[in-house]
Design a protein around this motif. Structure first.
Motif, mmCIF file in Angstrom:
data_model
loop_
_atom_site.group_PDB
_atom_site.id
_atom_site.type_symbol
_atom_site.label_atom_id
_atom_site.label_comp_id
_atom_site.label_asym_id
_atom_site.label_seq_id
_atom_site.Cartn_x
_atom_site.Cartn_y
_atom_site.Cartn_z
ATOM 1 N N GLY A 168 0.794 -1.219 0.000
ATOM 2 C CA GLY A 168 0.000 0.000 0.000
ATOM 3 C C GLY A 168 0.824 1.264 0.000
ATOM 4 N N HIS A 169 2.124 1.119 0.180
ATOM 5 C CA HIS A 169 2.990 2.296 0.262
ATOM 6 C C HIS A 169 4.122 2.234 -0.765
ATOM 7 C CE1 HIS A 169 1.280 4.140 3.955
ATOM 8 N NE2 HIS A 169 0.856 2.896 4.137
ATOM 9 N N TYR A 170 3.895 1.483 -1.820
ATOM 10 C CA TYR A 170 4.850 1.462 -2.928
ATOM 11 C C TYR A 170 4.099 1.072 -4.193
ATOM 12 C CZ TYR A 170 4.919 -3.644 -3.199
ATOM 13 O OH TYR A 170 4.571 -4.957 -3.384
ATOM 14 N N ALA A 171 4.745 1.339 -5.322
ATOM 15 C CA ALA A 171 4.242 0.881 -6.616
ATOM 16 C C ALA A 171 5.445 0.512 -7.475
ATOM 17 C CB ALA A 171 3.405 1.960 -7.305
ATOM 18 N N THR A 172 5.320 -0.564 -8.219
ATOM 19 C CA THR A 172 6.369 -0.998 -9.134
ATOM 20 C C THR A 172 6.002 -0.520 -10.528
ATOM 21 O OG1 THR A 172 6.808 -2.921 -7.735
ATOM 22 C CG2 THR A 172 7.638 -2.999 -10.006
ATOM 23 N N VAL A 173 6.745 0.462 -11.021
ATOM 24 C CA VAL A 173 6.320 1.180 -12.230
ATOM 25 C C VAL A 173 7.354 1.166 -13.356
ATOM 26 C CG1 VAL A 173 4.835 2.712 -10.876
ATOM 27 C CG2 VAL A 173 7.189 3.413 -11.378
ATOM 28 N N GLY A 174 8.593 0.746 -13.071
ATOM 29 C CA GLY A 174 9.658 0.874 -14.053
ATOM 30 C C GLY A 174 10.587 2.017 -13.681
ATOM 31 N N TYR A 344 24.713 -15.941 -23.093
ATOM 32 C CA TYR A 344 24.241 -15.043 -22.039
ATOM 33 C C TYR A 344 22.934 -14.337 -22.386
ATOM 34 C CZ TYR A 344 29.055 -15.567 -20.373
ATOM 35 O OH TYR A 344 30.244 -16.075 -19.936
ATOM 36 N N ARG A 345 22.574 -14.289 -23.655
ATOM 37 C CA ARG A 345 21.448 -13.478 -24.085
ATOM 38 C C ARG A 345 20.121 -13.847 -23.421
ATOM 39 N NH1 ARG A 345 20.281 -10.436 -29.442
ATOM 40 N NH2 ARG A 345 18.064 -9.956 -29.164
ATOM 41 N N PRO A 346 19.729 -15.127 -23.314
ATOM 42 C CA PRO A 346 18.430 -15.437 -22.684
ATOM 43 C C PRO A 346 18.311 -14.894 -21.261
ATOM 44 C CG PRO A 346 19.261 -17.347 -23.865
ATOM 45 C CD PRO A 346 20.376 -16.346 -23.848
ATOM 46 N N LEU A 347 19.382 -15.023 -20.463
ATOM 47 C CA LEU A 347 19.325 -14.508 -19.096
ATOM 48 C C LEU A 347 19.344 -12.982 -19.095
ATOM 49 C CD1 LEU A 347 19.171 -15.195 -16.120
ATOM 50 C CD2 LEU A 347 21.681 -15.305 -16.063
ATOM 51 N N GLN A 348 20.049 -12.363 -20.038
ATOM 52 C CA GLN A 348 20.009 -10.906 -20.143
ATOM 53 C C GLN A 348 18.576 -10.420 -20.338
ATOM 54 O OE1 GLN A 348 22.666 -9.787 -23.333
ATOM 55 N NE2 GLN A 348 24.501 -9.912 -22.061
ATOM 56 N N GLU A 349 17.850 -11.049 -21.258
ATOM 57 C CA GLU A 349 16.479 -10.637 -21.545
ATOM 58 C C GLU A 349 15.588 -10.814 -20.322
ATOM 59 O OE1 GLU A 349 15.642 -13.063 -24.925
ATOM 60 O OE2 GLU A 349 16.554 -11.658 -26.360
ATOM 61 N N LYS A 350 15.782 -11.894 -19.592
ATOM 62 C CA LYS A 350 14.961 -12.153 -18.404
ATOM 63 C C LYS A 350 15.249 -11.142 -17.298
ATOM 64 C CE LYS A 350 13.870 -15.631 -14.884
ATOM 65 N NZ LYS A 350 14.058 -14.667 -13.760
ATOM 66 N N LEU A 351 16.533 -10.892 -17.021
ATOM 67 C CA LEU A 351 16.870 -10.010 -15.914
ATOM 68 C C LEU A 351 16.553 -8.553 -16.209
ATOM 69 C CD1 LEU A 351 20.138 -11.450 -14.318
ATOM 70 C CD2 LEU A 351 17.784 -11.603 -13.535
ATOM 71 N N VAL A 352 16.575 -8.155 -17.463
ATOM 72 C CA VAL A 352 16.152 -6.795 -17.795
ATOM 73 C C VAL A 352 14.671 -6.614 -17.451
ATOM 74 C CG1 VAL A 352 15.646 -5.234 -19.716
ATOM 75 C CG2 VAL A 352 17.908 -6.236 -19.495
ATOM 76 N N LYS A 353 13.846 -7.588 -17.781
ATOM 77 C CA LYS A 353 12.421 -7.500 -17.426
ATOM 78 C C LYS A 353 12.235 -7.505 -15.915
ATOM 79 C CE LYS A 353 10.625 -9.632 -21.666
ATOM 80 N NZ LYS A 353 9.887 -10.776 -22.248
ATOM 81 N N ASP A 354 13.001 -8.358 -15.219
ATOM 82 C CA ASP A 354 12.898 -8.404 -13.761
ATOM 83 C C ASP A 354 13.365 -7.102 -13.117
ATOM 84 O OD1 ASP A 354 11.967 -10.987 -13.938
ATOM 85 O OD2 ASP A 354 13.864 -11.929 -13.367
ATOM 86 N N SER A 355 14.334 -6.451 -13.741
ATOM 87 C CA SER A 355 14.942 -5.259 -13.147
ATOM 88 C C SER A 355 14.220 -3.973 -13.511
ATOM 89 C CB SER A 355 16.410 -5.159 -13.579
ATOM 90 O OG SER A 355 17.138 -6.296 -13.184
ATOM 91 N N LEU A 356 13.811 -3.847 -14.781
ATOM 92 C CA LEU A 356 13.225 -2.600 -15.276
ATOM 93 C C LEU A 356 11.733 -2.698 -15.542
ATOM 94 C CD1 LEU A 356 15.993 -1.555 -17.841
ATOM 95 C CD2 LEU A 356 15.788 -0.923 -15.433
ATOM 96 N N GLY A 357 11.158 -3.885 -15.396
ATOM 97 C CA GLY A 357 9.738 -4.050 -15.680
ATOM 98 C C GLY A 357 9.495 -4.294 -17.159
ATOM 99 N N ASP A 358 8.267 -4.635 -17.464
ATOM 100 C CA ASP A 358 7.870 -4.931 -18.844
ATOM 101 C C ASP A 358 6.461 -4.388 -19.059
ATOM 102 O OD1 ASP A 358 7.846 -5.949 -21.389
ATOM 103 O OD2 ASP A 358 7.366 -8.001 -20.778
ATOM 104 N N PRO A 359 6.292 -3.365 -19.917
ATOM 105 C CA PRO A 359 7.298 -2.796 -20.817
ATOM 106 C C PRO A 359 8.248 -1.840 -20.102
ATOM 107 C CG PRO A 359 5.244 -1.616 -21.072
ATOM 108 C CD PRO A 359 4.962 -2.742 -20.118
ATOM 109 N N VAL A 360 9.402 -1.625 -20.711
ATOM 110 C CA VAL A 360 10.402 -0.738 -20.131
ATOM 111 C C VAL A 360 9.931 0.708 -20.192
ATOM 112 C CG1 VAL A 360 12.722 0.202 -20.458
ATOM 113 C CG2 VAL A 360 12.349 -2.267 -20.550
ATOM 114 N N LEU A 361 9.346 1.123 -21.304
ATOM 115 C CA LEU A 361 8.931 2.514 -21.465
ATOM 116 C C LEU A 361 7.556 2.751 -20.840
ATOM 117 C CD1 LEU A 361 10.136 3.253 -25.111
ATOM 118 C CD2 LEU A 361 11.329 3.640 -22.946
#
Length: 376
Positions: A168-174, A344-361
């Motif tokens: 209730g006191h945070y939001a995950t937005v990117g 390394y590419r598959p894990l790169q794609e996964k961790l970017v989504k985990d880190s920056l959200g999806d969609p990024v923009l």
């Protein structure tokens, strides 16, 4: 916003100009709501031009801006480059004015001290200005904020586990910064080199105990002078140079060469120009690696201290490329980086989504909407 005839919001940038790239697009999105007035308070005089630039590229009116008031003692500390002490002194001097707002939005933990300085009226809102894995010494200050905007599921899970935020006191937005950088990506780093070779970005952290610069820069300098495949852009975090009275800048500039460009002060250090256009990333613990990997590309990581990083969540990003422990290993790793990238590419794609959200923009608008909901 039934409780507010007009909601008055202060955005607070008490560190170097890089901070406004993490908050200014959010301020613009929030200010676009009817009945919301936003004022951007800044510490470094250069921040004003960066705020104007962001407004232009985002197609928004020029933002309201105000230079934080400062006493003569504060100016003396600034001249001596005691910048961390200056932050707290600035908060204390401007506390009474900031207390008149309905909300204060900040991009670093230090603003949590405002409660101890008598700022009790506004809601304190934190925008995390990175999505990395590094353990941050003062992360406990997150608990002093009423509301926090988180970049992605990875940081959300960590913050909940550590009781740094509560439901209730945070939001995950990117990461709002990504919206600004997408608007600026037409600014390619042309003219740095007299040849058309692809370039490697070396992005070292600013903290002395974490930075790979002292140990690895001589090997990179020697290696890039002796090859004809790549250019090298050396772009450490901008804070690397702000406390050195010019000494670090002069020292680093000696590494400039026909195939090596050392950047110590340009806007490209903070507007993601290099991470958007580089072909290979070389670094240590900077969260900028996730911004680079929005478009998956090869990475090489430098283990300066010989730490055992495997299975350590604070070095999760080191699973996204080859890790080298010794300076003599860095050039061979760079030369084979393209060849081994597929593993390394598959894990790169996964961790970017985990880190920056999806969609990024779109994080700026999502973050503004989350603040509006919270303030109701």
């Amino acid at each position: 916003m039934q409780a507010y005839a007009v909601m008055n919001v202060a955005f607070l940038y008490i560190a170097e100009p890089y901070q406004c790239y993490h908050g200014a697009s959010l301020a613009l999105a929030l200010g676009a709501y009817a009945g919301v007035d936003v004022v951007n308070y800044y510490n470094f005089p250069e921040t004003r031009e960066h705020l104007k630039r962001i407004g232009r590229v985002m197609g928004a009116p020029e933002p309201d801006m105000k230079f934080l008031d400062r006493s003569f003692p504060i100016k003396m500390h600034e001249a001596a480059k005691r910048l961390d002490r200056v932050k707290l002194m600035l908060l204390r001097q401007n506390a009474e004015e900031l207390n008149q707002y309905d909300a204060i939005v900040a991009t670093e933990y230090t603003a949590g001290f405002l409660r101890k300085l008598g700022v009790t009226r506004p809601k304190l809102i934190l925008v995390l200005h990175g999505a990395g894995d590094r353990l941050v010494d003062d992360e406990a200050l997150m608990r002093d904020f009423d509301f926090t905007l988180l970049p992605g599921p990875k940081v959300e899970q960590y913050s909940l586990q550590k009781n740094l935020v509560r439901p209730g006191h945070y939001a995950t937005v990117g990461l709002p910064r990504m919206d600004v950088c997408a608007a600026m990506q037409q600014d390619t780093p042309e003219g740095l080199f007299s040849n058309p070779r692809p370039f490697v970005l070396y992005n070292a952290h600013c903290k002395r105990k974490l930075s790979s610069l002292p140990r690895f820069m001589p090997a990179l300098f020697k290696g890039f002078k002796g090859q004809s495949r790549y250019n090298l852009v050396v772009a450490p975090h901008i804070k690397t140079f702000h406390k050195s009275l010019g000494m670090k800048t002069r020292f680093m500039k000696r590494y400039n060469a026909p195939t090596i460009h050392v950047d110590t002060q340009s806007d490209r250090l903070i507007d993601m120009t290099y991470t958007a256009h580089a072909d290979i990333y070389v670094g240590d613990v900077s969260s900028q690696v996730y911004e680079f990997l929005v478009k998956p590309r090869p990475c090489v990581f430098l283990n300066t201290t010989g730490i055992e990083w495997r299975n350590n969540p604070h070095f999760l990003h080191w699973n996204l490329g080859e890790v080298v422990d010794r300076p003599e290993e860095v050039m061979p790793a760079i030369m084979r980086a393209q060849e081994v990238h597929a593993r390394y590419r598959p894990l790169q794609e996964k961790l970017v989504k985990d880190s920056l959200g999806d969609p990024v923009l779109g994080a700026s608008k999502r973050g503004a909407a989350a603040i509006i909901r919270f303030m109701k």
